[in-house]
Design an enzyme around this catalytic site. Structure first.
Site, PDB file in Angstrom:
ATOM      1  N   SER A 144     -20.607   7.940 -16.713  1.00 48.81           N
ATOM      2  CA  SER A 144     -19.374   8.314 -17.413  1.00 48.81           C
ATOM      3  C   SER A 144     -18.225   8.190 -16.421  1.00 48.81           C
ATOM      4  CB  SER A 144     -19.472   9.760 -17.909  1.00 48.81           C
ATOM      5  OG  SER A 144     -18.217  10.264 -18.305  1.00 48.81           O
ATOM      6  N   TYR A 157     -21.370  18.880 -16.280  1.00 52.27           N
ATOM      7  CA  TYR A 157     -21.533  17.508 -16.760  1.00 52.27           C
ATOM      8  C   TYR A 157     -21.034  16.509 -15.708  1.00 52.27           C
ATOM      9  CZ  TYR A 157     -20.944  13.361 -19.716  1.00 52.27           C
ATOM     10  OH  TYR A 157     -21.003  12.090 -20.229  1.00 52.27           O
TER      11      TYR A 157
END
Length: 253
Positions: A144, A157
Site C-alpha cells: 500500500s 496497518y
C-alpha cells in the site's frame, strides 16, 4: 509444457479477484485462497471462461499450520507453482489515536498482513525451489502507499505494510540468483469494499487534488500490473516497487 500456475491469496473479492481474473487471461491456472467461500462460483466461472484451471482452498493465512495444506492443494491441482500473489490483508480493526492502539488489534493486523504473508511465502518458495522452473517465476506482494505514507489513526496497518515492503527487498536479494523475481505493488486509493466506508471523504479529497490523476484507482489498475509482472517480461527488475496511486506518493511542494 504445462500452463503456468499461480496462487492468489484473498482472491474472491476486490483487488484479489481482479488479479486472479487478470492472471487467468494471461494464461495462468489459479489456486485462490480466502477466509470465506462466498464468491467461489463467480470467480471460478470468470477464470474458467479464460480457459484457465481453477482451484479453491479456504484458509486464514494467519494460520501457519495451514500453509503446507495450501501448498499441497496448489501442487495437487496443477503440479507446479510459478507465481504467488500475496494480496490477502486486513484494515485496522479500529481507527483512532495511536496512543490508544490496542495490542490485540496490533497483533491481528500483523498476524495477517505481515507474519502470515512472510511464512506463507517461505513455504511456497521452498516448494518452487524443489521443482524445475519451465515458466518465469515470481512473488508479488501487494502492500500500500501506507508502506511509506503515515496515517497515525491506523498506525498498525501502516507498520504492517512497511514491514512487508522490507520483506520484499530481502526476498528479492535472496531469490535473485534463483531466477525468481520479487515485486512490491503499492496501490493508492482504490475503490473496493475496504474503502467503501470512507468513499465520501475520498471523493472530496480527490476532487480537491489529493490524487494528481484526479480519479480513484480501480482494482483493474492493480490486476493489469500484477499480470504483467507475473509474465516474466520484467524479471530483471526484481526488487522493484510499483506505485499504483495516480502520483499520490510523489513528493511535491
Amino acid at each position: 509444457m504445462s500452463r503456468p500456475a499461480a496462487i492468489v491469496t484473498g482472491g474472491l473479492r476486490g483487488i484479489g479477484r481482479v488479479i486472479a481474473e487478470a492472471l487467468a487471461a494471461e494464461g495462468f491456472d489459479l489456486t485462490v485462497t480466502d477466509v470465506r467461500e462466498k464468491g467461489v462460483a463467480e470467480v471460478r466461472a470468470a477464470v474458467e471462461a479464460c480457459g484457465a484451471g481453477f482451484a479453491f482452498h479456504q484458509a486464514d493465512i494467519s494460520d501457519l499450520a495451514d500453509h503446507p495444506k495450501l501448498v499441497e492443494a496448489a501442487l495437487g491441482a496443477f503440479g507446479r507453482i510459478d507465481c504467488l500473489v500475496n494480496n490477502a490483508g486486513i484494515a485496522s480493526p479500529a481507527r483512532g489515536d495511536l496512543l490508544d492502539l490496542k495490542p490485540e488489534n496490533f497483533d491481528r493486523v500483523m498476524a495477517v498482513n505481515l507474519r502470515g504473508t512472510v511464512f506463507l511465502t517461505q513455504a511456497v518458495v521452498k516448494a518452487m525451489l524443489k521443482r524445475s522452473a519451465g515458466h518465469p517465476r515470481s512473488i508479488v506482494n501487494i502492500t500500500s502507499v501506507s508502506a511509506e505514507m503515515a496515517s497515525p489513526e491506523r498506525a498498525d496497518y501502516c507498520m504492517s505494510k512497511a514491514g512487508l515492503a522490507m520483506w520484499t527487498r530481502n526476498l528479492a536479494l535472496r531469490l535473485a540468483d534463483e531466477n525468481i523475481a520479487v515485486f512490491e505493488v503499492r496501490p493508492g486509493i482504490i475503490r473496493t469494499e475496504m474503502t467503501a466506508g470512507v468513499a465520501e471523504k475520498y471523493d472530496r479529497l480527490i476532487a480537491e487534488g489529493l490524487v494528481p490523476a484526479r480519479r480513484w484507482g480501480e482494482p483493474e489498475d492493480v490486476g493489469r500490473a500484477v499480470a504483467g509482472l507475473a509474465t516474466g517480461r520484467f524479471g530483471f527488475a526484481t526488487g522493484t516497487v510499483v506505485n499504483l496511486d495516480g502520483a499520490l506518493s510523489v513528493p511535491r511542494l
